[in-house]
Scaffold this motif. Structure first.
Motif, short mmCIF file in Angstrom:
data_model
loop_
_atom_site.label_atom_id
_atom_site.label_comp_id
_atom_site.label_asym_id
_atom_site.label_seq_id
_atom_site.Cartn_x
_atom_site.Cartn_y
_atom_site.Cartn_z
N SER A 96 45.79 17.69 51.16
CA SER A 96 45.32 16.91 52.32
C SER A 96 44.90 15.53 51.88
O SER A 96 44.41 15.32 50.76
CB SER A 96 44.12 17.62 52.97
N ASP A 97 45.10 14.57 52.80
CA ASP A 97 44.94 13.18 52.37
C ASP A 97 43.51 12.70 52.46
O ASP A 97 43.26 11.57 52.85
CB ASP A 97 45.86 12.29 53.23
N ASN A 98 42.56 13.56 52.08
CA ASN A 98 41.17 13.10 52.12
C ASN A 98 40.70 12.66 50.76
O ASN A 98 39.62 12.98 50.31
CB ASN A 98 40.25 14.23 52.63
N ARG A 99 41.58 11.95 50.05
CA ARG A 99 41.10 11.61 48.71
C ARG A 99 40.17 10.40 48.80
O ARG A 99 40.40 9.49 49.59
CB ARG A 99 42.26 11.35 47.77
N PRO A 100 39.18 10.49 47.97
CA PRO A 100 38.20 9.39 47.98
C PRO A 100 38.82 8.11 47.43
O PRO A 100 39.49 8.12 46.41
CB PRO A 100 37.09 9.89 47.05
N LYS A 101 38.62 7.02 48.15
CA LYS A 101 39.14 5.75 47.66
C LYS A 101 37.97 4.82 47.39
O LYS A 101 37.02 4.78 48.16
CB LYS A 101 40.06 5.12 48.72
N ALA A 102 38.08 4.07 46.31
CA ALA A 102 36.95 3.16 46.02
C ALA A 102 37.41 1.82 45.53
O ALA A 102 36.72 1.13 44.78
CB ALA A 102 36.03 3.82 45.01
N ASP A 103 38.62 1.47 45.93
CA ASP A 103 39.08 0.15 45.50
C ASP A 103 38.60 -0.87 46.52
O ASP A 103 39.20 -1.06 47.56
CB ASP A 103 40.61 0.16 45.39
N VAL A 146 36.98 7.11 39.93
CA VAL A 146 36.24 6.49 38.82
C VAL A 146 36.94 5.22 38.38
O VAL A 146 36.31 4.17 38.16
CB VAL A 146 36.14 7.48 37.64
N ILE A 147 38.27 5.34 38.23
CA ILE A 147 39.04 4.17 37.78
C ILE A 147 38.93 3.05 38.81
O ILE A 147 38.78 1.86 38.47
CB ILE A 147 40.51 4.55 37.55
N ASP A 148 39.00 3.43 40.08
CA ASP A 148 38.91 2.41 41.12
C ASP A 148 37.56 1.68 41.02
O ASP A 148 37.52 0.44 41.12
CB ASP A 148 39.02 3.07 42.50
N LYS A 149 36.50 2.45 40.80
CA LYS A 149 35.17 1.82 40.72
C LYS A 149 35.12 0.87 39.53
O LYS A 149 34.64 -0.26 39.62
CB LYS A 149 34.08 2.90 40.55
N MET A 150 35.66 1.38 38.37
CA MET A 150 35.65 0.54 37.17
C MET A 150 36.43 -0.73 37.42
O MET A 150 36.04 -1.83 36.97
CB MET A 150 36.24 1.29 35.98
N ASN A 151 37.54 -0.59 38.13
CA ASN A 151 38.39 -1.75 38.38
C ASN A 151 37.65 -2.77 39.25
O ASN A 151 37.71 -3.97 38.96
CB ASN A 151 39.68 -1.29 39.07
#
Lengths: 436, 274, 235
Positions: free
Chosen positions: C220-227, C160-165
């Motif tokens: 596990s390193d499947n975290r969603p990234k949105a930056d 969420v923070i990445d999207k806001m950023n």
């Protein structure tokens, strides 16, 4: 190390396994051979043991039995007790022998002096003493006619056992045909019995085999061992305690230790010589008394007790000593509260071994003269006595057939005495033993 | 390095790194040398033991730590050919002075050994032996109380209170060692010496004893010899490292195990020598 | 079954470590929340106070490092104890960094105060800060309560923070290209937003350490990234 060894590497496992397997058969064979030798040796030893016991018991058991004759004896008061006061003096000087013979003549009816002479040989010479003793113990018997059992003379006894044969020519025999005839009469009348001897244990030394017994020797042995124990146990144990716990480690102590160890191997006859020279020669003590015998045996047993007690004391784990010192116990307290209670089983074992050896010792006691022919039973340690092994030794010398048997019987008694002593000591040891 | 010990005005020459002194010391030892016949086992060691502190002596096998420990209660006297030189002072008394009687000294300084060594007597008698021979109890009730308190303080009371007459040797290894500790504290010592007390025990029993030592440290000065440096790390407040008869370094345990100042100490602790 | 260590001092040390870490967490959270508030209020005194408070966090982190170090040296912790101590050391460092970023935000805010408000593009820093604050508070609860699921939730929220950023990045870029006077203030705002985004990343690191501490294996390193900011240029 030679250069050849530099290139050696351990051989590969499979190859090693092959070689090991190929050698197994040979090794197993060696094992079997060794085991067989051992088993054979044990078998031989056991055979000897069995043979020994069988021969001792074969000769000794018959020694516990002998032949008796039962006769009706008239206990005439006047003739038995001439003084009339029932004292030992009176009874022993009375006419008991005549009364016994009369009872015998009644049964076999001898005619003439020659026959009467033969008849007199039948009974043991102790017969009248038996009558006198019976009356002494039980004066109410006087005046009655009662059956009394008497031991037969040893020659008659041998004849009845078959050692003296009828078909031997009369001149070669110890008893003549008349006597045999009379014995046959008594046997026919069912007056003769073969039963457990009441002389072997209650009688003392005697030249007549039929009344010989070990009582005197037994008591002599007991008294002598008693003196030996009283002397050697306290001194031996105290010496061991001192040497192990308190003696400084210097040259003098070393010399003492070496001497004690060597004394244990000295032949026992040497102690007899010592006793003869010093106790009897210098101190002027009488020969043949249990006191001196005990002292000699005591000195002989001392090294054994000291050595085994020392071993028992030093076998106590040092951790116990550390624990005791750590809590502030002094050397003496540690020794008496902790070490000695744990060492007692070992000390007792050593004492048993020592006493057992002393019980069977003959040579040193012969040296100080405990061979005397002692008829009276000793009452104190200062009266002349003899000991069981010496008694056996003396009896072995006599030719009479009954003595041959009684020698083995006395040996059996000695063995029983030994086992009893060991048994008591083992019982004591087990009771006092503590596990740590 | 020459240090002036102002408390007793003695000049002290020592190569030991770290602070050998303690505030308000219970035992002070200065220039101690110990010989077994001709072989020197302890070489010029000086060390203080503080009141109510737990200090451990560590070092590789044969470094002399047990020998040094046994100097404090003169147990080295029982070893043939052992000679102790130097100055060891307990409560202003030189314990090696000829007039000193070792018996009361050893009541003041208790000792627990490597292999648990209860007497082959009952649990009760084990603990009661010391007070009995020193005359610390005048009635049976007093003796009973001493035994009960000692066993409680050694953490053993609940496990044995119903079987005080059973033999001490029938307990498990850890229980036996606690019994030995109870035996030591029954005579009300001020100092307890422990010579590798846990080396014969399994890890759980060891942990229980270590917790016990931690509790005892509130009331006694404790000196522990251990060949396990992890144990020294867990249990003591100060640690002294010995090597070949010399005291190399001494300091707070925290500091010795995180940043030792001497290279030899570091090498030993990190498992490079020993 | 009693879960205490047989050696009571071991438990004492671990409890102390835990207490100090939670204290540092609280301080770091406070610093962050205050830095976002100061952005709106623009109170110079508060900002200066916050900047000087940062030293407390540094000191506490150093204390925790020393304690953790000693526990490892003296107690040789195993299994969960070992994971706990190592995680505590890592998490402590992260909270100290969060404190640093809070200080950075305040420094930038201070610079913005000196510029006129006309030149400042209207943007919603506060919203970003709020989401990040929620994440922070949640992860502290997840650490205290050993909540593995909450840790995963927190990690996933970072998106969420990445999207806001990313959105804010576009808006500021647009504002700066519209009006040259907005470039300075816009740059400061970009840095502030970046700082908040970094704090969010740090919180996900804490979440991963916490997960490992509880479960013994890594998240596990499947975290969603949105930056997606690196994909945008100025048109």
């Amino acid at each position: 190390m030679s250069n050849n060894n530099k290139n050696y590497t351990l051989m590969d496992a499979k190859k090693a396994e092959e070689i090991v397997r190929s050698n197994v058969k040979k090794r197993r064979r060696k094992d079997i051979v060794l085991k067989s030798i051992g088993q054979f040796a044990i078998f031989v030893a056991l055979s000897f043991l069995v043979f020994l016991f069988v021969s001792i018991f074969a000769k000794g058991i018959p020694g516990f039995f002998q032949h008796y004759v039962t006769l009706e004896v008239n206990l005439d008061q006047k003739r038995l007790d001439p003084k009339g006061d029932l004292s030992a003096d009176s009874l022993y000087s009375g006419d008991a022998r005549k009364l016994v013979l009369e009872a015998l003549y009644k049964e076999i009816n001898p005619k003439g002096r020659k026959q009467k002479k033969a008849a007199k040989k039948i009974l043991s010479s102790n017969a009248e003493i038996r009558v006198a003793q019976m009356v002494l113990e039980n004066p109410s018997l006087l005046g009655k006619t009662i059956p009394i059992t008497f031991a037969l003379d040893d020659d008659i006894d041998s004849f009845l056992r078959g050692y003296i044969k009828r078909d031997t020519p009369e001149s070669d025999r110890r008893i003549n045909n008349t006597v045999i005839k009379f014995v046959d009469v008594l046997v026919e009348k069912n007056l003769v019995d073969y039963k457990f001897s009441d002389y072997i244990l209650s009688g003392s030394a005697s030249r007549s085999p039929e009344i010989a017994g070990v009582k005197g020797a037994l008591i002599g042995s007991i008294l002598t061992l008693f003196v030996c124990f009283i002397l050697s146990f306290p001194i031996g144990v105290a010496t061991a305690i001192y040497l192990e716990g308190f003696a400084p480690k210097n040259r003098i102590t070393e010399i003492i230790e070496i001497n004690i160890n060597n004394l244990a191997a000295v032949p026992s006859v040497v102690f007899g010589i010592l006793g003869l020279a010093i106790f009897i020669g210098v101190f002027g003590m009488p020969r043949s008394i249990p006191l001196v015998g005990g002292m000699v045996l005591g000195i002989m047993t001392l090294p054994t007790i000291i050595i085994s007690s020392r071993a028992a004391i030093s076998a106590v784990p040092p951790s116990i000593l550390d624990a005791a010192y750590g809590v502030g116990a002094s050397k003496l307290q540690t020794m008496f509260h902790h070490v000695i209670p744990l060492a007692i089983p070992g000390m007792l074992t050593g004492t048993i071994i020592g006493m057992a050896r002393a019980l069977g010792e003959t040579a040193p006691l012969l040296m100080i003269g405990m061979v005397a022919f002692i008829v009276d039973i000793p009452n104190s340690i200062q009266e002349p006595a003899t000991v069981l092994p010496v008694q056996i030794f003396m009896w072995a010398d006599f030719a009479e057939r009954m003595f041959v048997n009684k020698t083995s019987s006395a040996t059996i008694i000695l063995l029983v005495f030994l086992i009893l002593m060991n048994g008591i000591a083992i019982f004591l040891r087990n009771k006092l033993e503590r596990r740590w | 390095m020459v240090i002036m010990n102002y408390s007793n005005n003695m000049k002290l020459e020592t190569k030991t790194i770290g602070n050998i002194f303690a505030d308000n010391p219970k035992i002070t030892s200065r220039n101690v040398n110990v010989f077994y016949h001709d072989k020197q086992a302890i070489n010029n060691v000086s060390l203080d033991v503080g009141s109510k502190e737990i200090i451990s002596l560590i070092g590789p096998s044969g470094c002399g730590k047990s020998t040094f420990l046994r100097c404090f209660n003169r147990m080295n006297d029982t070893i043939d050919g052992c000679k102790v030189e130097g100055n060891i002072v307990l409560d202003d008394q030189d314990i090696y002075h000829p007039s000193v009687d070792v018996v009361p000294l050893r009541a003041k300084i208790g000792m627990v050994f490597q292999k648990p060594n209860p007497f082959p007597k009952s649990i009760y008698d084990n603990v009661a032996y010391g007070p009995k021979i020193h005359g610390l109890a005048s009635t049976k009730d007093e003796l009973d109380s001493i035994v009960e308190l000692s066993l409680k303080n050694a953490g053993l009371w609940n496990e044995v209170k119903d079987r005080l007459q059973s033999p001490g040797t029938g307990l498990s290894g850890g229980q036996q060692q606690r019994l030995c500790i109870a035996r030591a504290i029954a005579v009300s010592p001020e100092i307890i010496l422990m010579d590798e007390p846990c080396s014969a025990l399994d890890p759980i029993a060891t942990a229980k004893i270590e917790e016990l030592i931690h509790q005892l440290g509130k009331n006694y000065s404790i000196v522990i010899v251990t060949h396990s440096m992890q144990q020294a790390a867990r249990v003591s407040q100060r640690t002294a490292y010995f090597h070949l008869g010399e005291l190399i370094e001494v300091g707070l345990t925290k500091q010795i195990f995180t940043t030792p100042q001497d290279k030899q100490t570091e090498a030993y602790i990190s498992g490079r020598i020993g | 079954m009693n879960n205490d260590h047989i050696l009571s001092t071991f438990d004492n040390d671990l409890n102390r470590l835990n207490k100090d870490l939670l204290k540092l967490a609280k301080l770091a959270t406070e610093q962050f929340v205050n830095s976002i508030d100061n952005f709106s209020t623009q109170n110079i005194d508060d900002i200066d106070q916050l900047i000087s408070n940062d030293k407390n966090l540094d000191d506490l982190d150093e204390k925790i490092q020393q304690l953790g170090f000693e526990i490892i040296a003296l107690r040789a912790p195993q299994a969960e104890d070992l994971r706990r101590v190592i995680s505590a050391l890592k998490i402590s460092t992260i909270f100290e960094r969060i404190g640093d970023y809070s200080r950075n935000i305040s420094n930038r805010t201070k610079a913005l105060c000196e510029l006129s408000s006309d030149d400042t593009p209207g943007v919603n820093i506060g919203k970003m800060g709020l989401v990040t604050q929620e994440m922070l508070e949640d992860i502290i609860i997840a650490y205290k309560d050993k909540d593995s699921d909450l840790s995963v939730k927190v990690r996933d929220k970072d998106v969420v923070i990445d999207k806001m950023n990313t959105k804010l990045y576009q808006e500021v870029l647009a504002s700066m290209s519209r009006n040259k006077k907005n470039i300075v203030s816009g740059t400061h705002i970009l840095f502030i937003a970046k700082s908040i985004e970094r704090v969010g990343d740090y919180v996900t690191d804490i979440a991963e350490h916490n997960y490992f501490l509880i479960n013994g294996k890594p998240l596990s390193d499947n975290r969603p990234k949105a930056d997606k900011t690196s994909l945008y240029g100025i048109d």
